[in-house]
Each structure stands twice: as C-alpha cells, then as structure tokens.
Design a protein around this motif. Structure first.
Motif, mmCIF file in Angstrom:
data_model
loop_
_atom_site.group_PDB
_atom_site.id
_atom_site.type_symbol
_atom_site.label_atom_id
_atom_site.label_comp_id
_atom_site.label_asym_id
_atom_site.label_seq_id
_atom_site.Cartn_x
_atom_site.Cartn_y
_atom_site.Cartn_z
ATOM 1 N N LEU A 170 1.103 -0.942 0.249
ATOM 2 C CA LEU A 170 0.073 0.420 0.376
ATOM 3 C C LEU A 170 0.550 1.149 0.283
ATOM 4 C CD1 LEU A 170 -3.355 1.754 0.007
ATOM 5 C CD2 LEU A 170 -2.405 0.744 2.551
ATOM 6 N N ALA A 171 1.795 1.189 0.839
ATOM 7 C CA ALA A 171 3.214 2.470 0.779
ATOM 8 C C ALA A 171 3.478 2.507 -0.284
ATOM 9 C CB ALA A 171 4.049 2.798 1.839
ATOM 10 N N ARG A 172 3.613 1.138 -0.804
ATOM 11 C CA ARG A 172 4.526 1.432 -2.412
ATOM 12 C C ARG A 172 3.684 2.341 -4.180
ATOM 13 N NH1 ARG A 172 4.672 -2.241 -5.752
ATOM 14 N NH2 ARG A 172 3.742 -4.321 -4.290
ATOM 15 N N ALA A 173 2.000 1.800 -3.269
ATOM 16 C CA ALA A 173 0.829 2.266 -4.015
ATOM 17 C C ALA A 173 1.228 3.684 -4.603
ATOM 18 C CB ALA A 173 -0.216 1.557 -4.038
ATOM 19 N N PHE A 174 0.690 4.120 -3.606
ATOM 20 C CA PHE A 174 1.101 5.590 -3.052
ATOM 21 C C PHE A 174 2.324 6.681 -3.651
ATOM 22 C CE2 PHE A 174 -2.351 5.251 0.229
ATOM 23 C CZ PHE A 174 -3.675 5.583 0.034
ATOM 24 N N ARG A 175 3.489 5.986 -3.198
ATOM 25 C CA ARG A 175 4.557 6.335 -3.683
ATOM 26 C C ARG A 175 4.683 6.467 -4.829
ATOM 27 N NH1 ARG A 175 6.813 3.664 -0.109
ATOM 28 N NH2 ARG A 175 7.907 2.009 -1.527
ATOM 29 N N GLY A 207 -1.730 -0.665 -9.058
ATOM 30 C CA GLY A 207 -1.854 -2.650 -9.052
ATOM 31 C C GLY A 207 -1.709 -3.123 -7.839
ATOM 32 N N ALA A 208 -0.609 -2.103 -7.264
ATOM 33 C CA ALA A 208 0.441 -2.208 -5.715
ATOM 34 C C ALA A 208 -0.655 -2.182 -4.813
ATOM 35 C CB ALA A 208 1.461 -1.568 -5.755
ATOM 36 N N ALA A 209 -1.898 -1.375 -5.582
ATOM 37 C CA ALA A 209 -2.548 -1.456 -4.207
ATOM 38 C C ALA A 209 -3.937 -2.657 -3.939
ATOM 39 C CB ALA A 209 -3.832 0.029 -4.330
ATOM 40 N N ALA A 210 -4.158 -3.465 -5.211
ATOM 41 C CA ALA A 210 -5.152 -3.858 -5.838
ATOM 42 C C ALA A 210 -4.813 -5.298 -4.746
ATOM 43 C CB ALA A 210 -5.360 -4.573 -7.182
ATOM 44 N N SER A 211 -2.416 -5.708 -5.066
ATOM 45 C CA SER A 211 -2.590 -6.244 -4.173
ATOM 46 C C SER A 211 -2.905 -6.358 -2.957
ATOM 47 C CB SER A 211 -0.775 -6.166 -4.649
ATOM 48 O OG SER A 211 -0.013 -7.872 -4.067
ATOM 49 N N SER A 212 -2.152 -5.362 -2.275
ATOM 50 C CA SER A 212 -2.450 -5.465 -0.641
ATOM 51 C C SER A 212 -4.036 -5.596 -0.174
ATOM 52 C CB SER A 212 -2.324 -3.316 -0.508
ATOM 53 O OG SER A 212 -2.576 -3.356 0.899
ATOM 54 N N LEU A 213 -4.513 -4.588 -1.012
ATOM 55 C CA LEU A 213 -6.302 -6.000 -0.754
ATOM 56 C C LEU A 213 -6.137 -7.544 -1.037
ATOM 57 C CD1 LEU A 213 -9.050 -4.646 0.046
ATOM 58 C CD2 LEU A 213 -9.371 -4.354 -2.610
ATOM 59 N N ALA A 214 -5.615 -7.537 -2.213
ATOM 60 C CA ALA A 214 -5.939 -9.463 -1.478
ATOM 61 C C ALA A 214 -4.865 -9.720 -0.442
ATOM 62 C CB ALA A 214 -5.234 -9.504 -3.292
ATOM 63 N N THR A 215 -4.186 -9.386 -0.245
ATOM 64 C CA THR A 215 -3.699 -10.234 0.942
ATOM 65 C C THR A 215 -4.049 -9.623 1.983
ATOM 66 O OG1 THR A 215 -1.222 -9.292 0.169
ATOM 67 C CG2 THR A 215 -0.897 -9.770 2.705
ATOM 68 N N LEU A 216 -4.898 -8.661 2.349
ATOM 69 C CA LEU A 216 -5.971 -8.384 3.599
ATOM 70 C C LEU A 216 -6.347 -9.104 3.892
ATOM 71 C CD1 LEU A 216 -5.487 -4.142 3.634
ATOM 72 C CD2 LEU A 216 -4.421 -6.114 5.506
ATOM 73 N N ARG A 217 -7.476 -9.033 2.458
ATOM 74 C CA ARG A 217 -8.467 -10.203 2.411
ATOM 75 C C ARG A 217 -8.205 -11.731 3.055
ATOM 76 N NH1 ARG A 217 -11.216 -7.986 -2.995
ATOM 77 N NH2 ARG A 217 -12.961 -6.234 -1.737
ATOM 78 N N ALA A 218 -6.595 -12.243 2.267
ATOM 79 C CA ALA A 218 -6.433 -13.477 2.380
ATOM 80 C C ALA A 218 -6.161 -13.684 3.864
ATOM 81 C CB ALA A 218 -5.171 -13.647 1.795
ATOM 82 N N LEU A 219 -5.762 -12.449 4.722
ATOM 83 C CA LEU A 219 -5.806 -12.844 6.394
ATOM 84 C C LEU A 219 -6.499 -13.251 6.505
ATOM 85 C CD1 LEU A 219 -3.296 -9.459 6.902
ATOM 86 C CD2 LEU A 219 -2.633 -12.123 7.046
#
Length: 364
Positions: A190-195, A200-212
């Motif tokens: 998520l930080a990389r997405a904003f930076r 796509g990095a935000a989507a990856s962050s969301l997928a990881t959070l859901r998989a938790l």
C-alpha cells in the motif's frame, strides 16, 4: 492437477515441513497419550474392566487433535459422546441386540445430538460410540459398565485440560507471526502504491488483507482457547493477564485490517490519475512500523510501550490540512480513515481509546 493442489501436495511431502508439524504436535500428542492411558488405568485397575475401550475412545475424542481446546468444548464433546453411549445401552436393555436395534440406536443418537445443538462432528462421533456399544459383547461389569467407562474418559479429558494443559502460548505466537507477516506485506504494498502511483500495488495489498482472514480466525481461536484454559489451569493461571493482553491485540489488529481494506480499495481508485502521494505513503509506512512493534510485543511485551508512544505522535498529526495541505477530498478522506486505525492499534497496545482520541486534531 491445479497449481494450488500441487503446492499443497509438495508441502505435505516436504520432510522439513513434516518434521516441523510433528514437533509442533508434541504437546498435544503427549496430553492425549497421558490422559487416555490414565483413563484406561482408572477403568481397568480401579473399576475392574477387562477391556475399557470406551474410556480411551471418549477421552481421545473429547480432547481431540484440534486448535480449539477450550474446557467448554471438551465438556460438550465428552457429554455428547456419553449420551451416545447411554442411548445405546438403553436400546440394548429395552430391545436387545440386532440389525434393527443398530438402525434405531444410530438414528436416535443423531437426532438427540442435534436436538442438544451438538456440532455435526460431535453428533457423528457420539453415534460412532453408540455403534461400538451395540457391536461389542457385554462386559463383565454389566449393562451400564460402558456408560461408566465413557464418563471416566470424559472426566479424565477435563482433568487433563486443567492439569496437563497444552501450552497455548507457542501456538498463539505462531499464529500471530503469520498474521503480522501478511499485514506487513500488505502495508508495504500500500505504501508503494501511494509512493509510485501504482493501482496494481494497491490491489495486491487488498488481496493480501483479504487473504489474512483465515489466519486471523486461527489466531482468535488459539488465543480464546488459551484464555479459557488459563482460567482453570493452575499451571497457566499466572499467564492469564499476558493472554488477555494478546486477546486485546487480536481484536485491535482485526479492526485495523478491516480499515486498511477500506483504504486499499479507495487507493486503487484514487491512484488511477497516475499522481504519486508521498505524504500518504509515509503515513502508511509509519503504520507499518508500529504494526511491526506490535508483532514484536507478542514475544517482547516491552515493544508495546514503544508502539503506544509512536501512535500518540502519529495521532497528534492526523489532520489532512497538516499532512496533505491542498489535497483533494479523496486524499483527505484517506488521512481521515487512518484515524480509527491509530486508535485501534493503540488500544491493541494497551492504551485507552478515549485518551488516544483526545489527542486527535479536531476536524472542521
């Protein structure tokens, strides 16, 4: 074969993973073996049973090789299995032995177990005990001897839960490690997405959070079980405050993950304009650093104090007009969404929610 199934098969055949699983199972295996043997000894030597099979099977089934070893679950399982044994004994007394009697006993046991709101697994296990009673020859102790053996097995399971508890702290630490590792990956993405303005990095962050979610559920179950056991076990009672603190941590991380999912969804849409947000990236990175301290606090309680200090400093600056002056409404809303995360993490670290909220800047 699907890639997922292939990965699971490879993991199952990995000698190191197998050795690790076996090592982690040593406490539970030891408790089960000692408790079942003790149940056998009571039934065999004290009560004179030649083959006290049900004392062993009820004890093993009541304790189980499960994550949730709470005394209440053990008691419910032992009660359900004892009901199955008793119902089979009643059928033998009233109708004798035969195929029709087996059918009736199994059917009635299933219905009674469900009527008592027993979980499906316990209902089936109780029915299996009922079948054992109907198929084995009557023991020397008489018709109700097997019901007594079942009570011995259930009672020994409860005693083992209190006097030979599986130390739940190590399992809770392992579960926490999984959750915090996933949380760290998600926050880094998520930080990389904003930076870098990368949706796509935000989507990856969301997928990881859901998989938790499964890992969070496992952690919750383990800690709840640990707290329940520590309440009745003289060996673990001194750890009760520590375990309650970890229960507070579980709740706080769960709430923070929910809020982070909201931010990740919003970020994916917001970053479609291709504009980096270094201020938001820095804010998210700080949340990641605090989460790392909370992860350390599972083994190093002193790290929680560092997390509380950092969270207060973050809370005092959570004003969109200060962090992102001149930002759009969408960017400002992301800063606002971080505010409840800071409060939840502070509470997880042992702070008071009202005290943390009082440090937040007034919005207006």
């Amino acid at each position: 074969m699907s890639p997922q199934r292939a990965a699971r098969l490879t993991a199952a055949l990995d000698p190191r993973a197998a050795a690790r699983r076996a090592w982690e199972a040593v406490p539970a295996a030891g408790q089960l073996a000692v408790a079942a043997t003790a149940a056998y000894c009571v039934a065999h030597f004290a009560l004179g049973r030649a083959v006290p099979l049900l004392a062993i099977t009820v004890c093993l089934s009541s304790l189980g090789f499960v994550r949730d070893a709470r005394p209440r679950r053990v008691l419910e399982t032992a009660f359900g299995l004892s009901v199955g044994v008793a119902l089979a004994e009643v059928v033998l007394v009233v109708a004798g032995r035969g195929v029709a009697q087996i059918l009736i006993a199994l059917f009635v046991t299933l219905l009674v177990a469900r009527a008592l709101q027993a979980p499906p697994a316990i209902a089936v296990a109780a029915t299996a005990q009922s079948a054992i009673v109907l198929l084995l020859q009557l023991p020397a102790g008489g018709t109700w001897a097997r019901s007594v053996d079942g009570l011995v097995g259930g009672g020994m399971a409860l005693l083992a839960t209190a006097l030979l508890p599986r130390d739940p702290r190590h399992a809770a630490q392992r579960d926490a490690d999984v959750v915090f590792a996933g949380l760290r990956r998600a926050i880094d993405d998520l930080a990389r997405a904003f930076r870098t303005a990368d949706p796509g990095a935000a989507a990856s962050s969301l997928a990881t959070l859901r998989a938790l979610q499964p890992a969070q559920s496992d952690w919750t179950t383990t800690v709840d079980s640990a707290v329940a056991i520590a309440r009745i076990s003289p060996l673990l009672h001194g750890r009760l405050d520590e375990l309650r603190g970890q229960r507070r941590l579980v709740d706080g991380i769960d709430l923070a993950v929910r809020s982070l999912r909201t931010i990740a969804r919003r970020a994916e849409a917001t970053l479609a304009d291709g504009r980096p947000r270094p201020e938001l990236a820095q804010l998210v990175s700080v949340i990641g650093q605090v989460s790392g301290l909370l992860g350390r606090s599972v083994r190093e309680p002193g790290a929680a104090a560092l997390a509380r200090r950092d969270l207060v400093l973050v809370a005092e600056r959570l004003d969109p007009r200060v962090l992102t002056p001149g930002a759009s409404v969408s960017d400002a809303m992301i800063t606002v969404l971080v505010r409840p995360i800071v409060v939840d993490l502070a509470v997880a670290a042992g702070d008071d929610a009202a005290a943390v909220r009082s440090r937040l800047p007034v919005l207006g």
